[in-house]
Design an enzyme around this catalytic site. Structure first.
Site, PDB file in Angstrom:
ATOM      1  N   ASP A  50     -25.469 -19.231  61.004  1.00  0.00           N
ATOM      2  CA  ASP A  50     -25.316 -17.786  61.079  1.00  0.00           C
ATOM      3  C   ASP A  50     -25.684 -17.253  62.466  1.00  0.00           C
ATOM      4  O   ASP A  50     -26.664 -17.672  63.080  1.00  0.00           O
ATOM      5  CB  ASP A  50     -26.217 -17.097  60.053  1.00  0.00           C
ATOM      6  CG  ASP A  50     -25.753 -17.325  58.630  1.00  0.00           C
ATOM      7  OD1 ASP A  50     -24.676 -17.924  58.441  1.00  0.00           O
ATOM      8  OD2 ASP A  50     -26.469 -16.906  57.701  1.00  0.00           O
ATOM      9  N   ASP A  61     -18.537 -20.151  50.566  1.00  0.00           N
ATOM     10  CA  ASP A  61     -19.792 -20.522  51.222  1.00  0.00           C
ATOM     11  C   ASP A  61     -20.477 -21.687  50.494  1.00  0.00           C
ATOM     12  O   ASP A  61     -20.751 -21.594  49.294  1.00  0.00           O
ATOM     13  CB  ASP A  61     -20.709 -19.290  51.240  1.00  0.00           C
ATOM     14  CG  ASP A  61     -21.748 -19.356  52.329  1.00  0.00           C
ATOM     15  OD1 ASP A  61     -22.028 -20.459  52.814  1.00  0.00           O
ATOM     16  OD2 ASP A  61     -22.290 -18.301  52.695  1.00  0.00           O
TER      17      ASP A  61
END
Length: 748
Positions: free
Chosen positions: A560, A496
């Site tokens: 997201d 990430d």
């Protein structure tokens, strides 16, 4: 625009909530935006003529501010009519609703700070990006300029990923008595029976002194014609701290889309509060007692590296497994169906798998390719983030692995158990090695526990010094971490971007975007284990065009996902951009699944997607050849969610060996049709209704480049619909729902 005396509805907590006869001012349009930070921009007299127009409800990255992290300001000039105060039966404060803002915000009305959403230490850099922003100002507050020009200024900070005012509603109104009533059916899931649906509903009050008393009306509505097919009315009384609970069983005529409407009318004010939710309906037929082999038909492994595969099969227990043609170095456990070992010689091997029980046997060809590529079909598994967030632990991961087996998901091809952020200790060991925190006492032992079930285990890190949750990343320790992961037995890494944004140039070019992933790619080449490499950098720099070149097996194409229709549909129906770049070993990742009980830890709630929206979610992700990562608490899987995750004909669309990603082939009004080529020459087709009402749709088979008679099969129901040519007329597609078909040449 001022709306008066009509029914207002919006989505909150998974329900459509409605208030009657309340005036409001829309704040949807007219916003201006500027990057940077200056508190002078809150002043009403500030001249914002040079600012750019911007839409609210969409991240600023989608509006020309590519990869922008940091401060930004929104400003809106709006007239607040004094007539608002007379539009409510029980006037209260001025309510300013600004939806959801990524990540934190401060809000000013005519220069006065009226509230903020910030982190525990008061910094908007750590604000709750998923919280609805609702600010209240007393009617007599001098900050309000009734019937005059008012300026709402919103200071926003985005620390990574998408930013800005990304989801509504946006409006002004006056608080009313109905603001203090909440209808909550979400605490209870549905109990589904033969033409019945049972559950509990709770009525709450947040008013300090008022005691509500009136009638609760329940009704099952058929969306095909709007008629009520079942109803019941009961008296209800409640006040703050003294909720009203009611358990009931409603009649449902068929296994299809219906709505359950709750309406409470307060006897003193004669005002209503209404909530509407979809009733789950199960389309997936139960697996037969005779043996059946499911899941992917191909797997890749690099020569000399460990191979692990559990044959996914259903049928009455006990099952026995055998495999003819296993390459040298592999062995099969006939009781569990788990294949282990390694293959030294590169090549493609066709293995004949057989599963049997007292009812019979099933045989399928399975291809094992020992070569440079792995992840020949998209990953299927579970990830901890959408349910546990940073509260993930060793015990929760073990419970998820146990549930993967006990709930039967392993029998349908689900494989990975992935630990997301929150497993690292605050500091590294003296030799620089990454170390687990107290929640994970022994990562190697945990990996062995997962592997013993025939499952694979994943882990999480960042190329930066810190993860998104503030834990240790892999910066300057990439090879060391890769070797540690290999020693532990890790099979999957989610990598990430997070704090690497502070390492990279402010506006990174392509080389800078690729650099951290190339470093980890190089590290993986120096270990003797296959680790699925999942790039998580939200689609920056069109990652789908180059993710393969830095060793990625999949890459996030978006920010997201959240469990709302807007979030899921905005993400899913934008994936046509990346479609040409999906292929075996390389997959576009529109983020994890948001079905079941989610919550981002530690508190969970039932997904806010309606049942029809959940069918769309799974169908679309399978058509897109997306990695399928369950995001809910698997120990609390209900029958409906389990049915979504165990339909083998639907999952086969995702796992098709051709590796094609669906494209949009037709669009008319609220109908979109997406089609995907399959290895056997057929096509998977999704007919999606993005509109607010049930509707019919026409599928022109010529748009699929199909000639002659075609057999159409409903994949969710696992039923043939018949043979058709020319136009197929699909009826009664639910709002936000889907008809998922397989189209193949009819047999002569």
């Amino acid at each position: 625009m001022l709306h008066r005396k009509k029914l207002l509805c919006w989505i909150a907590a998974g329900l459509s909530l409605c208030l009657q006869a309340q005036a409001q001012v829309s704040l949807d349009n007219g916003w201006k935006f500027r990057q940077g930070d200056d508190t002078a921009w809150a002043a009403p007299a500030f001249n914002d003529d040079g600012w750019k127009a911007i839409k609210v409800g969409t991240p600023w990255e989608y509006q020309g501010y590519d990869n922008y992290d940091g401060y930004g300001w929104y400003r809106l000039h709006v007239k607040i009519p004094a007539s608002l105060r007379s539009g409510s039966a029980n006037p209260g404060d001025l309510r300013i609703e600004l939806g959801k803002i990524d990540d934190g915000d401060e809000v000013y009305l005519n220069g006065k700070r009226i509230g903020a959403n910030a982190g525990k230490k008061g910094s908007i850099k750590k604000g709750p990006y998923d919280a609805l922003r609702v600010y209240r100002v007393g009617q007599n507050d001098p900050a309000i300029r009734w019937d005059g020009d008012n300026v709402i200024a919103v200071r926003v900070y985005d620390h990574s990923g998408n930013g800005g005012m990304w989801e509504g509603p946006y409006r002004l109104s006056i608080t009313d008595i109905t603001d203090d009533v909440q209808i909550d059916p979400g605490a209870s899931g549905f109990s589904l029976g033969d033409h019945q649906a049972g559950k509990s509903v709770t009525l709450h009050s947040s008013h300090d002194t008022y005691r509500f008393s009136g009638m609760l009306h329940l009704a099952v509505i058929d969306p095909q014609d709007g008629k009520t097919v079942w109803e019941k009315t009961v008296p209800a009384a409640f006040s703050a701290g003294k909720d009203f609970h009611y358990t009931f069983t409603a009649s449902v005529p068929e296994q299809r889309s219906y709505q359950l409407r709750y309406t409470f009318r307060d006897s003193r004010s004669d005002k209503d509060v209404t909530a509407v939710e979809g009733i789950p309906y199960i389309l997936t037929p139960p697996a037969p007692p005779t043996p059946r082999i499911n899941g992917a038909k191909i797997a890749g492994v690099r020569p000399g590296h460990p191979f692990l595969f559990r044959i996914p099969a259903t049928g009455a227990a006990p099952l026995r497994f055998s495999a003819a043609g296993l390459p040298a170095g592999l062995k099969l456990d006939p009781a569990s169906g788990i294949i282990t070992g390694s293959i030294d010689q590169a090549g493609a091997y066709t293995v004949k798998l057989t599963v049997s029980n007292k009812r019979g046997k099933a045989t399928e060809d399975f291809r094992i390719v020992a070569g440079a590529r792995i992840a020949l079909t998209p990953a299927m598994g579970w990830n901890s983030w959408n349910c546990w967030g940073l509260s993930v632990s060793d015990a929760k991961v073990k419970a998820s692995a146990d549930a993967m087996v006990s709930k039967g998901l392993v029998s349908h091809g689900w494989t990975y158990i992935n630990i997301d952020d929150g497993w690292e200790r605050e500091t590294r060991a003296a030799n620089g090695e990454i170390v687990t925190n107290d929640k994970f006492p022994d990562m190697k032992k945990l990996a062995d526990y997962v592997h013993d079930k025939g499952l694979k285990i994943g882990i999480y890190s960042s190329p930066g010094p810190r993860t998104c949750g503030g834990f240790l990343g892999s910066y300057q320790h990439e090879l060391q971490d890769a070797k540690t992961y290999a020693r532990w037995g890790i099979d999957y890494l989610k990598y990430d971007w997070c704090s690497y944004g502070n390492i990279a140039p402010k506006n990174p070019d392509l080389e800078a975007l690729q650099k951290p992933y190339r470093v980890m790619q190089s590290a993986f080449k120096q270990i003797d284990r296959d680790i699925y490499f999942s790039l998580c950098q939200y689609g920056m720099g069109d990652v789908w065009k180059w993710g393969d070149h830095v060793g990625g097996n999949s890459w996030r194409t978006t920010g997201d996902i959240r469990d709302t229709w807007k979030s899921m549909s905005d993400i899913g129906f934008r994936q046509y951009i990346s479609s040409p770049y999906a292929k075996p070993g390389n997959w576009n990742d529109p983020d994890m699944l948001v079905v079941g009980k989610v919550g981002w830890g530690p508190n969970l709630h039932n997904t806010r997607l309606s049942p029809d929206e959940q069918y769309t979610h799974i169908s679309l992700w399978c058509l897109l050849s997306s990695p399928l990562l369950i995001g809910c608490d698997m120990s609390q899987l209900d029958d409906f969610t389990l049915s979504l995750l165990t339909n083998d004909e639907v999952l086969a669309v995702d796992q098709d060996p051709l590796g094609n990603q669906a494209k949009k082939v037709a669009e008319k009004g609220n109908i979109q049709i997406w089609a995907k080529n399959l290895e056997d020459g057929s096509k998977a087709v999704g007919i999606f209704n993005l509109g607010p009402k049930m509707t019919d749709a026409d599928l022109d088979l010529s748009r699929l480049h199909r000639s002659g008679k075609q057999t159409l099969r409903d994949l969710w129901r696992q039923q043939d619909l018949g043979t058709f040519s020319g136009i197929y007329h699909a009826q009664h597609i639910p709002s936000h729902g889907v008809l998922l078909l397989k189209v193949s040449a009819a047999r002569r």
